[in-house]
Motif scaffolding. Structure first.
Motif, PDB file in Angstrom:
ATOM      1  N   GLY A   1       0.796  -1.218   0.000  1.00  0.00           N
ATOM      2  CA  GLY A   1       0.000   0.000   0.000  1.00  0.00           C
ATOM      3  C   GLY A   1       0.831   1.273   0.000  1.00  0.00           C
ATOM      4  N   SER A   2       0.141   2.394   0.258  1.00  0.00           N
ATOM      5  CA  SER A   2       0.772   3.712   0.232  1.00  0.00           C
ATOM      6  C   SER A   2       0.957   4.236   1.654  1.00  0.00           C
ATOM      7  CB  SER A   2      -0.082   4.684  -0.588  1.00  0.00           C
ATOM      8  OG  SER A   2       0.539   5.946  -0.665  1.00  0.00           O
ATOM      9  N   TYR A   3       2.001   5.044   1.844  1.00  0.00           N
ATOM     10  CA  TYR A   3       2.323   5.590   3.158  1.00  0.00           C
ATOM     11  C   TYR A   3       2.624   7.080   3.025  1.00  0.00           C
ATOM     12  CZ  TYR A   3       2.963   0.661   4.290  1.00  0.00           C
ATOM     13  OH  TYR A   3       2.772  -0.677   4.449  1.00  0.00           O
TER      14      TYR A   3
ATOM     15  N   ALA B   1      -2.471   3.839   5.745  1.00  0.00           N
ATOM     16  CA  ALA B   1      -3.830   4.326   5.480  1.00  0.00           C
ATOM     17  C   ALA B   1      -4.701   4.268   6.725  1.00  0.00           C
ATOM     18  CB  ALA B   1      -4.460   3.508   4.354  1.00  0.00           C
ATOM     19  N   ALA B   2      -4.389   3.368   7.656  1.00  0.00           N
ATOM     20  CA  ALA B   2      -5.173   3.246   8.884  1.00  0.00           C
ATOM     21  C   ALA B   2      -4.715   4.211   9.968  1.00  0.00           C
ATOM     22  CB  ALA B   2      -5.098   1.808   9.396  1.00  0.00           C
ATOM     23  N   GLY B   3      -3.702   5.032   9.657  1.00  0.00           N
ATOM     24  CA  GLY B   3      -3.205   5.995  10.635  1.00  0.00           C
ATOM     25  C   GLY B   3      -2.158   5.441  11.574  1.00  0.00           C
ATOM     26  N   GLU B   4      -1.731   4.195  11.349  1.00  0.00           N
ATOM     27  CA  GLU B   4      -0.714   3.591  12.209  1.00  0.00           C
ATOM     28  C   GLU B   4       0.673   4.087  11.802  1.00  0.00           C
ATOM     29  OE1 GLU B   4      -2.864  -0.726  12.916  1.00  0.00           O
ATOM     30  OE2 GLU B   4      -1.606  -0.417  11.143  1.00  0.00           O
TER      31      GLU B   4
END
Length: 590
Positions: free
Chosen positions: A160-162, A185-188
């Motif tokens: 994914g993207s960061y 993407a989940a804010g982690e």
């Protein structure tokens, strides 16, 4: 390998050489790493086959002293390598143990070392800023590694993207220090150091796309660059009988080829040849950088007296490190010596598992295994628009020099270049001993290379190469007729054809690896000399006696050889060229 999680345990039920069967009390992973508990040490193996709760593991070390009922721990990880700054100049075994950190003449069972130096500090320069969007394989920063700018990348395993939440400023850091924090993407928030790991049997594909190679990969070896070119990101292999010069040719390629990084995989070669690499490379000068050759080299050493399973590990470890440097936008040359030893290891393990044998008892899927490995080389376009490449050249050691045996035949199907070494050429001291007639390069048919050659070398370059190849075939045919019928039994014109073919051989095909000038011929000089030779070949001399043909062409060959030993277009070079011109002019006008 660090931080390995054990997911199940089991007991050994059978031992057949380096193949060990065990029953697990929990889950198993195909190609997962396992550890046999032997005399207080952990001996590493790899699960290569599963049947329910039964595991078949190939052990990378000796199984001497193993017995039924031994405990074995199965992990949730595949065989992985650690990637980061400090790989260059290192000597590893197939499991990426740093051999220089080990003590004693022989490797101790279960001994493992970390491949990188955690204590050293590296001057880090950031390449992104907070808020930038990145994905796996993107460059975050760089550190100097000898003459290269070693890129620190988003770990290949991440999907994914960061977004860059924080990045360290310019300064000195250890490879274990956190230098970047990324948010998914989940804010982690996830921390990035200079080290990452990757399974050796999974190709690193964190780039935009692969493209067909088109640019010549210059090796400085005339019989390759001129006659049978290999392209940047291309594949080739060198088969030949014992003593024909496979290892010597690979050493020459490692020194002279236009590569940023050279990976050498000694997969099952004799120990004396591997030791030669260790002892010679630190003292050799790199003609491209002016530094020591070892500073752009990584050596994976696996000698013939190591267990066969380690041969397989060594070729995959070498390819993974090459893929890592390709992801930095570098030209990487991977040399494997010899893939025949690897194939023999595959045969041995296949036979021990009682699989259906193929030709010469090699595995039925040998061609697919070799094709899958060769396909990992190539020219790749990275996510940032830069490009990197792996040019792969392996050697094959066919038993008795038989080029029809299964490993050679399987490799011919996938490698684009075939550099066949000739025992007759080696015996007659014609080096490199690459047979100009049996060898070939399929890249000569690629429209990408045809376009490159027309732009960068000359519009009629490939036509000239084809002309020379065809003339060599004609020269061989004439030589056979002379040998059968005798010197007096063929027309004088046949002797002229033969000696013109000899001129091509001595002036173009043969090269002196011990001469500072002749050992490495730039492409511009190769073009000039080939055109000069073709000019002589196309000249009609009108001899009336075969003895005069021989004597005359020996003089011409000597002048060409002296030109090869002289600095290109120097006063000395021009003097020999002038003598050559006068010699030809006098004969034509006589």
């Amino acid at each position: 390998m660090e931080n390995i999680t054990i997911i199940s345990k089991g007991k050994v039920t059978a031992i057949v050489g380096n193949l060990v069967e065990a029953v697990s009390d929990g889950p198993l992973i195909q190609n997962g790493i396992c550890f046999f508990q032997h005399e207080g040490k952990e001996i590493m193996g790899e699960v290569i086959k599963t049947e329910g709760n039964k595991a078949f593991a190939q052990v990378f070390e000796t199984t001497r002293g193993f017995r039924g009922g031994m405990e074995v721990h199965f992990s949730g990880s595949m065989l992985e390598v650690s990637l980061g700054p400090g790989l260059l100049t290192r000597n590893f075994d197939g499991l990426q143990n740093d051999l220089d950190k080990m003590e004693g003449v022989f490797l101790e069972p279960g001994a493992r070392t970390f491949p990188l130096d955690k204590a050293s500090v590296w001057p880090f320069t950031p390449l992104v800023k907070s808020g930038d969007a990145v994905e796996a394989g993107d460059w975050l920063g760089e550190v100097p590694e000898y003459h290269l700018r070693h890129k620190i990348m988003v770990p290949f395993k991440w999907e994914g993207s960061y977004e860059v939440a924080w990045i360290a400023g310019k300064g000195e850091y250890r490879i274990t220090d956190t230098i970047v924090r990324l948010t998914n993407a989940a804010g982690e928030e996830m921390a990035v150091t200079m080290i990452q790991t990757w399974p050796v049997k999974l190709p690193i594909t964190r780039y935009r796309e692969k493209r067909r190679p088109g640019k010549l990969f210059e090796t400085g070896v005339r019989v390759i660059d001129t006659m049978n070119p290999i392209l940047e990101g291309g594949t080739g292999f060198i088969p030949g009988p014992f003593g024909s010069g496979k290892t010597v040719l690979q050493h020459a390629l490692a020194k002279q080829a236009a590569a940023d990084v050279v990976i050498i995989a000694a997969c099952g070669e004799r120990a004396n040849e591997v030791v030669e690499i260790f002892t010679e490379f630190p003292h050799l000068d790199d003609p491209h950088t002016g530094r020591k050759l070892v500073e752009r080299t990584v050596i994976i050493a696996n000698t013939s007296n190591m267990p066969v399973a380690a041969r397989e590990a060594s070729v995959y470890t070498a390819m993974t490190i090459a893929e890592y440097y390709r992801s930095m936008g570098l030209r990487t040359l991977l040399l494997a010596d010899s893939t025949s030893r690897w194939a023999q290891a595959l045969r041995e393990m296949s036979n021990r598992m009682e699989e259906l044998p193929g030709p010469d008892a090699f595995p039925m899927d040998l061609s697919a295994i070799i094709a899958s490995y060769y396909s990992r080389a190539g020219y790749a376009l990275l996510n940032n628009g830069k490009s990197g490449s792996i040019t792969f050249i392996g050697t094959v050691s066919p038993a008795g020099g038989n080029l029809l045996e299964p490993v050679t035949e399987a490799t011919k199907k996938v490698a684009r270049c075939f550099f066949a070494l000739s025992q007759n050429r080696a015996d007659s001291k014609r080096y490199p001993a690459i047979d100009p007639i049996d060898s070939y390069s399929k890249y000569l048919e690629y429209h990408e290379f045809i376009g490159f050659a027309a732009r960068e070398i000359g519009s009629s370059w490939i036509d000239k190469v084809d002309f020379v190849k065809n003339f060599l075939i004609r020269g061989q045919e004439v030589n056979e007729q002379i040998n059968i019928l005798g010197d007096d039994g063929v027309p004088v014109a046949y002797h002229e054809i033969f000696w013109k073919a000899e001129l091509i051989d001595f002036a173009i095909l043969q090269q002196d690896a011990f001469d500072a000038i002749d050992s490495n011929t730039p492409l511009k000089r190769q073009k000039y000399m080939l055109e000069k030779v073709i000019e002589v070949v196309n000249t009609e001399f009108g001899f009336d006696d075969f003895n005069r043909v021989r004597d005359y062409f020996k003089r011409i060959i000597n002048l060409f050889k002296q030109m090869n030993y002289s600095e290109f277009k120097s006063e000395k070079f021009r003097d020999y060229e002038s003598q050559l011109h006068h010699l030809i002019t006098e004969k034509i006008t006589a």
